[in-house]
Design an enzyme around this catalytic site. Structure first.
Site, PDB file in Angstrom:
ATOM      1  N   HIS A   1       0.804  -1.014   0.066  1.00 55.72           N
ATOM      2  CA  HIS A   1      -0.083  -0.016   0.153  1.00 55.72           C
ATOM      3  C   HIS A   1       0.781   1.257  -0.018  1.00 55.72           C
ATOM      4  CE1 HIS A   1      -3.966   1.939   0.794  1.00 55.72           C
ATOM      5  NE2 HIS A   1      -3.304   2.860   1.289  1.00 55.72           N
ATOM      6  N   ALA A   2       0.749   2.101  -1.035  1.00 51.12           N
ATOM      7  CA  ALA A   2       1.477   3.275  -1.171  1.00 51.12           C
ATOM      8  C   ALA A   2       1.307   4.252   0.044  1.00 51.12           C
ATOM      9  CB  ALA A   2       1.118   4.104  -2.237  1.00 51.12           C
TER      10      ALA A   2
ATOM     11  N   HIS B   1       0.650  11.846  -6.143  1.00 56.77           N
ATOM     12  CA  HIS B   1       0.015  12.291  -4.988  1.00 56.77           C
ATOM     13  C   HIS B   1       0.943  11.985  -3.565  1.00 56.77           C
ATOM     14  CE1 HIS B   1      -3.094  11.441  -1.629  1.00 56.77           C
ATOM     15  NE2 HIS B   1      -2.298  10.477  -1.129  1.00 56.77           N
ATOM     16  N   GLU B   2       1.797  10.658  -3.753  1.00 56.28           N
ATOM     17  CA  GLU B   2       2.671  10.503  -2.395  1.00 56.28           C
ATOM     18  C   GLU B   2       3.762  11.764  -2.406  1.00 56.28           C
ATOM     19  OE1 GLU B   2       2.188   8.486  -0.383  1.00 56.28           O
ATOM     20  OE2 GLU B   2       0.428   7.557  -1.306  1.00 56.28           O
TER      21      GLU B   2
ATOM     22  N   HIS C   1       2.735  14.388  -0.339  1.00 59.10           N
ATOM     23  CA  HIS C   1       3.002  14.290   1.385  1.00 59.10           C
ATOM     24  C   HIS C   1       4.436  14.625   1.654  1.00 59.10           C
ATOM     25  CE1 HIS C   1      -0.698  12.428   2.143  1.00 59.10           C
ATOM     26  NE2 HIS C   1      -0.617  11.518   1.391  1.00 59.10           N
TER      27      HIS C   1
ATOM     28  N   GLU D   1      -3.694  14.915   2.467  1.00 60.02           N
ATOM     29  CA  GLU D   1      -3.881  14.099   1.358  1.00 60.02           C
ATOM     30  C   GLU D   1      -4.442  14.953   0.022  1.00 60.02           C
ATOM     31  OE1 GLU D   1      -3.618  10.913   1.410  1.00 60.02           O
ATOM     32  OE2 GLU D   1      -3.264  10.964   3.595  1.00 60.02           O
TER      33      GLU D   1
ATOM     34  N   HIS E   1      -7.029   0.417   5.513  1.00 56.04           N
ATOM     35  CA  HIS E   1      -6.988   1.859   6.499  1.00 56.04           C
ATOM     36  C   HIS E   1      -7.750   1.148   7.887  1.00 56.04           C
ATOM     37  CE1 HIS E   1      -5.910   3.323   2.787  1.00 56.04           C
ATOM     38  NE2 HIS E   1      -5.714   4.328   3.234  1.00 56.04           N
TER      39      HIS E   1
ATOM     40  N   TYR F   1      -9.756  11.602   3.644  1.00 57.60           N
ATOM     41  CA  TYR F   1      -9.858  11.389   1.940  1.00 57.60           C
ATOM     42  C   TYR F   1     -10.947  11.958   1.401  1.00 57.60           C
ATOM     43  CZ  TYR F   1      -6.003   8.065   3.588  1.00 57.60           C
ATOM     44  OH  TYR F   1      -4.838   7.424   4.070  1.00 57.60           O
TER      45      TYR F   1
END
Length: 671
Positions: A385-386, A422-423, A426, A450, A551, A561
């Site tokens: 999971h990323a 997306h990552e 962060h 997020e 999650h 999210y």
């Protein structure tokens, strides 16, 4: 996903850490504050000490959790559990000490830091040392079991075992109803063993939350939004009502196409509900894999990003095989294959980095490229999971001194390509706010963290993708616009109800309105109510289908999210305005615009140092969460969907509707 404070499957979350408490915890001493002896150190000194101790112990915690996620075995689980136990013990001590400063003089920064400290964990631990240790061990086991989850069929030499990634590919690529159903049921069967430990997990975190003065862990989560906890549910309902008509139109269009593909008797499960295993996604949260079935205008403005990435991978593979030589044996050819996979994954990441750098942000530090998990290892179980990791809370706001990483099992697909963008959102948030005191190193609210990278994803327009050489020059036509919007909607709009229902379920689990013997029943009632989906066959209480989503066993609050989906369009519009863009919102890209980048970096640099409403206003001009920019973005698609669905019975019938958390039905939450 943001793995900011790690502590056993996001037990401590930067986003929750970053939110001011609206609930006052009970004082730890029985005497009235006026009668208490003055603390040995002032509130300002106490917070300064906490910041220093927190930063000093943080690398040990993150390293233990990194190992438990990338080398899943009993040893790494034990190390992570003990590190988490030490952390939770320390945190409980800080929180107990913090109660002694009620009414004491302090700076405004210290006042906010004390609030953040009291909300610093999504996994509030009981003070009893034995129960604290039990909670840490259960949390480690839940995440480890998820990462090692395997579905096996057959026996002996004929046995075939598949993990999540392989099962997801069946849902993504196969149109065989029975194979899809088998893959879906197979993965969900891996969560059954987690049901009983999760029930105990809930008991323990609720006990910890009550010791902090909350009715349950769910209320504690909702107390972290710079507003009274009882307002969070209604506020998110207001946002859902704004976007629900758009989702209903997408659902109606999708259902009709699936009816045509599989037959109404298979595609629907009564009342207009879509069969859960047919959306191309294990949890029905992203329908992008249905593109070949839902594409409005085949070929119009074609942006087959997956094909382009696969072509790049084949080029890398050919080069690696050529390097190995024509006479290479099987082992050498396999090594070349792995080299090509890693090269492709790094190239995809470099493209994502380039977008952020084009805005004036720094390049990722060298350690990122050395320590990141880019592809799935062959010699051990890992959590694929990323997630994004800040290992040391270090750095000077650029790249010096920072140890940041991402963890993925990258394959050359459009989904993974956008996930990297997306990552890195962060990661760049970490780099921007890391010069702040550690207690302020977090998102303005958990949705902010997020939304950062997702805002960049919106700016990945066809024009941008062409400018980086990934796709051909895009066609400019109404058909091409609708196709592009459909692609975005299949990932973003389809997600909205899923983003709500997970925490609606957990709020009920935490407050007791959803009892252990109703876990699966209520899960599917909520999925029917919000998403309009249902399982193709009965899913009784022998299953634990909620546990099949990372999650839940990972204890990651999920409302973030949903909020991120709303915020990303607000951020996007604000950045397009900063870039001076004046055309249709859905065609805006601010790639390479330093003015937009400067405004974005300024927002990121604020971290959790002020209420999110103030941070939002600085970027967008408003303090209010609003789905209007999202609706503006998708206006062409929504009108087109209405035309396509004309004459159809849209909507669905859910057998039961869920209620608000029981605790908030019977009495208002404390201010």
């Amino acid at each position: 996903m943001k793995q900011r404070h790690l502590l056993l499957a996001l037990a401590v979350s930067a986003a929750v850490l970053s939110l001011a408490a609206c609930k006052k915890e009970a004082a730890t001493d029985t005497a009235a504050p006026a009668a208490q002896a003055a603390p040995a150190e002032s509130a300002d000194q106490f917070i300064a000490r906490v910041n220093a101790e927190y930063k000093a112990m943080y690398p040990e915690m993150t390293s233990a959790q990194w190992l438990s996620s990338t080398y899943i075995n009993d040893d790494s689980a034990r190390v992570a559990a003990k590190a988490n136990e030490r952390w939770l013990t320390t945190l409980n001590g800080w929180i107990e000490q913090a109660g002694k400063y009620e009414g004491q003089p302090m700076s405004e920064d210290t006042r906010r830091a004390l609030h953040l400290l009291k909300l610093m964990t999504a996994m509030p631990a009981p003070r009893d040392p034995a129960k604290l240790a039990e909670l840490a061990a259960i949390a480690t086991k839940l995440e480890g079991d998820y990462g090692a989850g395997t579905y096996c069929t057959g026996e002996g030499d004929q046995q075939t075992c598949r993990q999540l990634g392989e099962l997801e590919q069946v849902l993504a690529r196969s149109h065989d109803y029975d194979k899809q159903l088998d893959a879906w049921q197979g993965w969900h069967s891996t969560a059954v063993a987690s049901r009983k430990p999760y029930q105990r997990f809930v008991e323990l975190v609720n006990e910890g939350a009550r010791e902090l003065g909350y009715t349950d862990a769910g209320q504690m989560w909702r107390a972290g939004y710079d507003m009274p906890a009882e307002q969070v549910g209604p506020e998110t309902d207001r946002l859902w009502e704004q976007v629900k008509p758009l989702y209903e139109q997408l659902h109606c269009y999708t259902r009709a196409k699936l009816d045509k593909e599989y037959g109404k008797d298979k595609a629907e499960v009564g009342g207009g509900l879509i069969a859960a295993h047919l959306t191309g996604n294990m949890w029905q949260q992203d329908w992008s894999n249905l593109w070949d079935q839902l594409q409005p205008y085949p070929g119009a403005g074609s942006l087959d990003i997956t094909a382009a990435l696969e072509k790049q991978h084949q080029t890398n593979l050919s080069a690696a095989l050529a390097k190995a030589g024509a006479g290479a044996d099987v082992a050498a050819r396999f090594k070349a294959q792995r080299e090509a996979e890693l090269a492709t994954a790094k190239q995809m990441t470099e493209r994502a980095q380039d977008f952020y750098v084009s805005l004036g942000m720094p390049k990722l530090p060298p350690g990122y490229w050395q320590n990141t998990q880019f592809i799935k290892p062959l010699d051990r179980n890992v959590v694929c999971h990323a997630s994004a990791w800040d290992m040391n809370m270090g750095g000077d706001g650029k790249d010096v001194g920072a140890d940041v990483r991402t963890k993925m099992c990258i394959t050359p697909t459009e989904e993974h390509f956008t996930t990297i963008y997306h990552e890195l959102g962060h990661i760049y948030y970490d780099l921007a706010y890391n010069p702040l005191p550690p207690l302020f190193q977090g998102g303005a609210n958990d949705g902010f963290h997020e939304a950062i990278g997702d805002t960049i994803v919106l700016a990945m327009t066809p024009q941008y993708l062409n400018s980086i050489g990934l796709v051909d020059k895009p066609q400019e036509s109404r058909e091409a616009t609708i196709n592009a919007q459909m692609r975005m909607a299949l990932s973003g709009v389809s997600f909205l109800p899923f983003g709500l229902m997970i925490d609606r379920w957990r709020w009920g689990v935490f407050d007791g309105s959803i009892k252990p013997e109703q876990y699966n029943q209520k899960w599917w009632e909520l999925k029917a109510q919000y998403q309009g989906v249902a399982p193709a066959s009965a899913r009784g209480e022998e299953y634990f289908d909620a546990g099949a989503k990372y999650h839940v066993p990972g204890n990651t609050p999920y409302l973030r999210y949903f909020l991120a989906r709303i915020l990303q369009y607000q951020f996007y519009k604000g950045l397009c305005d900063a870039a001076g863009y004046t055309g249709p919102l859905n065609q805006c890209t601010f790639y390479g615009n330093k003015e937009a980048g400067q405004k974005y970096w300024a927002m990121l640099s604020k971290g959790a140092s002020q209420p999110w409403q103030a941070t939002l206003k600085e970027l967008t001009g408003t303090e209010k969460l609003d789905a209007a920019p999202m609706l503006e973005y998708f206006a062409p698609l929504q009108e087109w969907l209405k035309q396509q669905n004309e004459g159809q019975m849209c909507g669905w019938t859910a057998s039961q509707t869920a209620t608000a958390p029981a605790a908030e039905q019977t009495k208002p939450a404390s201010p």
